[in-house]
Write a protein that holds these residues in place. Structure first.
Motif, PDB file in Angstrom:
ATOM      1  N   TRP A 164       0.832  -1.193   0.000  1.00 24.79           N
ATOM      2  CA  TRP A 164       0.000   0.000   0.000  1.00 24.79           C
ATOM      3  C   TRP A 164       0.870   1.248   0.000  1.00 24.79           C
ATOM      4  O   TRP A 164       1.906   1.309   0.672  1.00 24.79           O
ATOM      5  N   VAL A 165       0.460   2.270  -0.746  1.00 24.24           N
ATOM      6  CA  VAL A 165       1.181   3.529  -0.836  1.00 24.24           C
ATOM      7  C   VAL A 165       0.399   4.667  -0.174  1.00 24.24           C
ATOM      8  O   VAL A 165       0.927   5.383   0.674  1.00 24.24           O
ATOM      9  N   ALA A 166      -0.863   4.858  -0.583  1.00 23.45           N
ATOM     10  CA  ALA A 166      -1.679   5.961  -0.087  1.00 23.45           C
ATOM     11  C   ALA A 166      -3.148   5.641  -0.318  1.00 23.45           C
ATOM     12  O   ALA A 166      -3.483   4.837  -1.189  1.00 23.45           O
ATOM     13  N   ARG A 167      -4.037   6.273   0.461  1.00 26.73           N
ATOM     14  CA  ARG A 167      -5.466   6.114   0.236  1.00 26.73           C
ATOM     15  C   ARG A 167      -6.181   7.414   0.553  1.00 26.73           C
ATOM     16  O   ARG A 167      -5.689   8.255   1.310  1.00 26.73           O
ATOM     17  N   ILE A 168      -7.378   7.573  -0.035  1.00 24.29           N
ATOM     18  CA  ILE A 168      -8.201   8.754   0.173  1.00 24.29           C
ATOM     19  C   ILE A 168      -9.650   8.310   0.303  1.00 24.29           C
ATOM     20  O   ILE A 168     -10.123   7.463  -0.448  1.00 24.29           O
ATOM     21  N   ASP A 225     -12.235  13.433   2.619  1.00 22.54           N
ATOM     22  CA  ASP A 225     -12.223  14.021   3.952  1.00 22.54           C
ATOM     23  C   ASP A 225     -11.073  13.527   4.817  1.00 22.54           C
ATOM     24  O   ASP A 225     -10.699  14.196   5.781  1.00 22.54           O
ATOM     25  N   THR A 226     -10.507  12.351   4.502  1.00 24.57           N
ATOM     26  CA  THR A 226      -9.367  11.826   5.241  1.00 24.57           C
ATOM     27  C   THR A 226      -8.337  11.255   4.269  1.00 24.57           C
ATOM     28  O   THR A 226      -8.691  10.660   3.261  1.00 24.57           O
ATOM     29  N   LEU A 227      -7.073  11.446   4.616  1.00 22.70           N
ATOM     30  CA  LEU A 227      -5.955  10.958   3.814  1.00 22.70           C
ATOM     31  C   LEU A 227      -5.017  10.140   4.695  1.00 22.70           C
ATOM     32  O   LEU A 227      -4.901  10.390   5.889  1.00 22.70           O
ATOM     33  N   ALA A 228      -4.329   9.172   4.101  1.00 18.66           N
ATOM     34  CA  ALA A 228      -3.349   8.396   4.844  1.00 18.66           C
ATOM     35  C   ALA A 228      -2.267   7.904   3.897  1.00 18.66           C
ATOM     36  O   ALA A 228      -2.508   7.684   2.708  1.00 18.66           O
ATOM     37  N   TYR A 229      -1.050   7.719   4.440  1.00 18.57           N
ATOM     38  CA  TYR A 229       0.098   7.325   3.639  1.00 18.57           C
ATOM     39  C   TYR A 229       0.926   6.273   4.358  1.00 18.57           C
ATOM     40  O   TYR A 229       0.995   6.255   5.592  1.00 18.57           O
ATOM     41  N   ALA A 230       1.562   5.406   3.582  1.00 21.31           N
ATOM     42  CA  ALA A 230       2.577   4.522   4.129  1.00 21.31           C
ATOM     43  C   ALA A 230       3.758   5.358   4.597  1.00 21.31           C
ATOM     44  O   ALA A 230       3.979   6.471   4.117  1.00 21.31           O
ATOM     45  N   ALA A 262       6.059   7.006   2.137  1.00 20.30           N
ATOM     46  CA  ALA A 262       5.471   8.020   1.269  1.00 20.30           C
ATOM     47  C   ALA A 262       5.234   9.353   1.969  1.00 20.30           C
ATOM     48  O   ALA A 262       5.059  10.376   1.293  1.00 20.30           O
ATOM     49  N   LYS A 263       5.222   9.359   3.284  1.00 20.80           N
ATOM     50  CA  LYS A 263       4.917  10.572   4.039  1.00 20.80           C
ATOM     51  C   LYS A 263       5.932  11.676   3.752  1.00 20.80           C
ATOM     52  O   LYS A 263       7.131  11.461   3.785  1.00 20.80           O
ATOM     53  N   THR A 314       1.591  12.732  -2.482  1.00 28.64           N
ATOM     54  CA  THR A 314       0.299  13.326  -2.166  1.00 28.64           C
ATOM     55  C   THR A 314      -0.781  12.711  -3.046  1.00 28.64           C
ATOM     56  O   THR A 314      -0.643  12.686  -4.268  1.00 28.64           O
ATOM     57  N   ILE A 315      -1.853  12.200  -2.425  1.00 25.17           N
ATOM     58  CA  ILE A 315      -2.987  11.656  -3.162  1.00 25.17           C
ATOM     59  C   ILE A 315      -4.101  12.700  -3.177  1.00 25.17           C
ATOM     60  O   ILE A 315      -4.316  13.397  -2.190  1.00 25.17           O
ATOM     61  N   SER A 316      -4.817  12.814  -4.303  1.00 25.59           N
ATOM     62  CA  SER A 316      -5.866  13.816  -4.428  1.00 25.59           C
ATOM     63  C   SER A 316      -6.899  13.396  -5.467  1.00 25.59           C
ATOM     64  O   SER A 316      -6.665  12.489  -6.264  1.00 25.59           O
TER      65      SER A 316
END
Length: 128
Positions: free
Chosen positions: A47-51, A56-61, A64-65, A69-71
């Motif tokens: 997993w890399v990132a999810r939205i 409304d919420t974002l998270a990163y491995a 990746a932090k 950036t996921i959008s």
């Protein structure tokens, strides 16, 4: 009916940037949890990132932090992954994924079986 098509991959030097796109058809991205995964040669998919729906919420491995950036672009029904300060270890096939149920919450720690729809992937190669 549901189709995810990734693009934007390529070959870059270390420290460079790429912007990956996931064009979605057959569903509205604002109703789904969306995520990016990657798989390097000889490695397991991670997993890399999810939205979340409505972004409304974002998270990163951890790797990746501060760099990725996921959008969403709702007008284009497209999910993006902006990748900066790329490293050789970022070289992998990158995949876009979506959950199957409208309004379903994003998993705190996303796993491959949590996502029903997948794109074909786009290759990213980072050289020293």
């Amino acid at each position: 009916q549901v189709q995810l098509v990734e693009s934007g991959g390529g070959s870059v030097q270390a420290g460079g940037s790429l912007r990956l796109s996931c064009a979605v058809s057959g569903m509205i991205i604002g109703t789904r949890c969306m995520a990016w995964f990657r798989q390097g040669i000889g490695k397991e998919r991670e997993w890399v990132a999810r939205i979340s729906h409505s972004s409304d919420t974002l998270a990163y491995a951890d790797f990746a932090k501060g760099r990725f950036t996921i959008s969403y672009d709702f007008a284009k029904n497209t999910v993006y992954l902006q990748m900066n300060s790329l490293k050789p270890e970022d070289s992998a096939m990158y995949y876009c994924a979506a959950r199957s149920r409208n309004g379903a919450a994003c998993p705190v720690f996303p796993l491959e079986p949590d996502f029903s729809y997948w794109g074909q992937g786009t290759q990213v190669t980072v050289s020293s």
